[in-house]
Write a protein that holds these residues in place. Structure first.
Motif, short mmCIF file in Angstrom:
data_model
loop_
_atom_site.label_atom_id
_atom_site.label_comp_id
_atom_site.label_asym_id
_atom_site.label_seq_id
_atom_site.Cartn_x
_atom_site.Cartn_y
_atom_site.Cartn_z
N PHE A 242 51.14 41.19 33.78
CA PHE A 242 51.21 39.77 33.47
C PHE A 242 50.63 39.46 32.09
N ALA A 243 51.32 38.63 31.34
CA ALA A 243 50.82 38.09 30.06
C ALA A 243 50.48 39.18 29.06
N ALA A 244 51.30 40.23 29.02
CA ALA A 244 51.20 41.24 27.96
C ALA A 244 49.81 41.83 27.83
N ASP A 245 49.18 42.07 28.95
CA ASP A 245 47.87 42.73 28.98
C ASP A 245 46.75 41.94 28.32
N GLU A 246 46.91 40.64 28.17
CA GLU A 246 45.80 39.81 27.69
C GLU A 246 44.73 39.73 28.78
N PRO A 247 43.48 39.46 28.39
CA PRO A 247 42.46 39.21 29.42
C PRO A 247 42.83 37.98 30.24
N LEU A 248 42.31 37.90 31.45
CA LEU A 248 42.62 36.80 32.35
C LEU A 248 41.37 35.99 32.68
N LEU A 249 41.56 34.69 32.87
CA LEU A 249 40.57 33.84 33.50
C LEU A 249 41.07 33.63 34.93
N VAL A 250 40.41 34.24 35.89
CA VAL A 250 40.88 34.20 37.27
C VAL A 250 40.09 33.13 38.01
N TYR A 251 40.80 32.27 38.72
CA TYR A 251 40.12 31.24 39.53
C TYR A 251 40.49 31.44 41.00
N VAL A 252 39.53 31.24 41.86
CA VAL A 252 39.74 31.35 43.31
C VAL A 252 38.98 30.23 44.00
N GLU A 253 39.42 29.89 45.21
CA GLU A 253 38.73 28.84 45.96
C GLU A 253 38.96 29.02 47.44
N ALA A 254 37.94 28.69 48.23
CA ALA A 254 38.00 28.82 49.68
C ALA A 254 38.27 27.46 50.30
N CYS A 255 39.21 27.43 51.23
CA CYS A 255 39.53 26.19 51.93
C CYS A 255 38.60 25.97 53.12
N GLU A 256 38.60 26.91 54.07
CA GLU A 256 37.88 26.65 55.31
C GLU A 256 37.29 27.88 55.98
N ASP A 257 37.61 29.08 55.54
CA ASP A 257 37.11 30.28 56.21
C ASP A 257 35.63 30.48 55.97
N ASN A 258 34.93 31.06 56.95
CA ASN A 258 33.49 31.26 56.80
C ASN A 258 33.19 32.33 55.75
N ALA A 259 31.93 32.44 55.38
CA ALA A 259 31.54 33.29 54.27
C ALA A 259 31.85 34.76 54.52
N PHE A 260 31.74 35.23 55.77
CA PHE A 260 32.07 36.62 56.06
C PHE A 260 33.54 36.90 55.73
N THR A 261 34.42 36.01 56.16
CA THR A 261 35.85 36.20 55.93
C THR A 261 36.18 36.12 54.45
N ILE A 262 35.60 35.15 53.75
CA ILE A 262 35.83 35.03 52.31
C ILE A 262 35.33 36.27 51.59
N CYS A 263 34.20 36.79 51.99
CA CYS A 263 33.66 38.00 51.37
C CYS A 263 34.64 39.16 51.54
N ARG A 264 35.12 39.37 52.76
CA ARG A 264 36.07 40.45 53.01
C ARG A 264 37.35 40.27 52.20
N ASN A 265 37.86 39.03 52.17
CA ASN A 265 39.10 38.78 51.44
C ASN A 265 38.94 39.06 49.95
N LEU A 266 37.83 38.62 49.36
CA LEU A 266 37.61 38.86 47.93
C LEU A 266 37.41 40.34 47.63
N HIS A 267 36.71 41.05 48.51
CA HIS A 267 36.61 42.50 48.34
C HIS A 267 38.01 43.12 48.32
N GLY A 268 38.86 42.72 49.26
CA GLY A 268 40.19 43.28 49.33
C GLY A 268 41.02 42.97 48.09
N MET A 269 40.92 41.73 47.59
CA MET A 269 41.65 41.38 46.38
C MET A 269 41.15 42.17 45.19
N ARG A 270 39.84 42.40 45.12
CA ARG A 270 39.29 43.20 44.01
C ARG A 270 39.76 44.65 44.11
N LEU A 271 39.72 45.23 45.30
CA LEU A 271 40.15 46.61 45.47
C LEU A 271 41.64 46.78 45.17
#
Length: 339
Positions: free
Chosen positions: A233-262
């Motif tokens: 995406f965007a010819a290999d430029e650096p990215l400003l990544v934004y994320v936000e949680a709607c309603e899931d508890n912190a454990f679930t958000i933590c797992r989801n973000l780990h998975g997205m990072r991996l």
């Protein structure tokens, strides 16, 4: 992939309204009617599609929703597509969208957040067309708080003209306003004080990159698939990544973000912006701690409590825009340029 910006919206242009995820229940139709009328009073032609039923969690069968959205995005007369809101299972339209036809068509603005992240973020990543995260049609009647910009101001702005947004310093404690009893609400209730917070340490933040991101609960399900591949995406430029949680508890958000990072979603992040959330903490982990646990290993600035999530007011971010985020003791702002 080069980013393509739809041309600025002008009075007389046609705006399509469809619900790729959830439709609008009858008791909320008065709010929808007011939002549509507001656009018409600004000089736009508004066409409401067939996929709007609000009796269940989907507005129509997946094939019908995908066909209507593809049709609007490939119709040269439709210059913007704005859903009433998000929903729950918009993911089912992705394999049914004709991304090749959308890529060949003249770029069209698509606006939305929440479950619409499931649609607009892949649209930008797969076609290169800029999309707007941060408002929905039902939010459009609200007056924009000082420091922020409405989606309408963004899609009508001249190409290449930067715009700056700053935190208003207040937010809404309640999750929703009463649109059933008061469908004509125009003033957001902002009854608590708060501004941005750096999670990963002290010091000033000044970072630049192409913006990309969305709702954690919906995007996490796309991690590792072509629909959320930021590698080209965007010819290999650096990215400003934004994320936000709607309603899931912190454990679930933590797992989801780990998975997205991996899965590599944050690999080119120059900084991460995290939306303010009403989502609950877990017994031994707060929402802020969940983000830091998962994304701290990136070694980039992490700025939380940004107005880019489900907590009003709303700071629209353009997927594909060039962005610069600054956060110091005396100044917080994000500048976006639609080149």
């Amino acid at each position: 992939m080069a980013v393509r910006r739809p041309r600025p919206l002008r009075p007389g242009d046609r705006i399509g309204v469809t619900s790729p995820s959830s439709g609008v229940a009858e008791k909320l139709r008065p709010r929808l009617d007011i939002a549509v009328r507001d656009l018409e009073e600004r000089g736009y032609e508004v066409v409401v599609g067939r996929c709007m039923d609000g009796s269940t969690h989907i507005s129509a069968p997946a094939a019908e929703r995908a066909a209507e959205l593809t049709g609007m995005l490939t119709d040269p007369a439709v210059r913007a597509v704005v859903p009433p809101w998000g929903g729950e299972t918009g993911i089912d339209v992705l394999p049914l969208l004709d991304f090749e036809a959308i890529r060949r068509a003249e770029p069209t603005w698509v606006v939305g957040y929440s479950d619409m992240s499931t649609v607009i973020t892949p649209l930008t990543l797969l076609t290169g067309v800029a999309t707007v995260h941060g408002n929905n049609l039902m939010d459009t009647p609200y007056r924009t708080p000082e420091g922020l910009t409405s989606w309408l101001d963004i899609v009508t702005a001249p190409q290449g003209e930067p715009f700056t947004q700053t935190p208003p310093g207040r937010y809404r404690v309640a999750r929703f306003d009463d649109w059933i009893g008061h469908p004509g609400l125009r003033d957001l209730t902002l009854d608590a004080e708060g501004t941005w917070t750096r999670l990963d340490g002290d010091g000033d933040v000044d970072a630049e990159g192409r913006l990309i991101g969305g709702c954690i609960e919906t995007l996490a399900n796309l991690a590792g698939t072509p629909y959320l591949d930021t590698a080209q995406f965007a010819a290999d430029e650096p990215l400003l990544v934004y994320v936000e949680a709607c309603e899931d508890n912190a454990f679930t958000i933590c797992r989801n973000l780990h998975g997205m990072r991996l899965a590599g979603f944050f690999d080119r992040a120059a900084a991460v912006l995290v939306g303010r959330t009403h989502a609950p903490d877990s017994p031994t982990l707060t929402q802020h701690e969940a983000v830091l646990d998962a994304l701290g290993p990136l070694g980039v600035p992490i700025v939380a409590d940004v107005e880019c999530g489900h907590v009003a007011p709303y700071l629209p971010l353009v997927n594909g825009a060039r962005g610069r985020v600054v956060h110091t003791a005396g100044r917080s702002e994000i500048v976006q340029t639609l080149d």
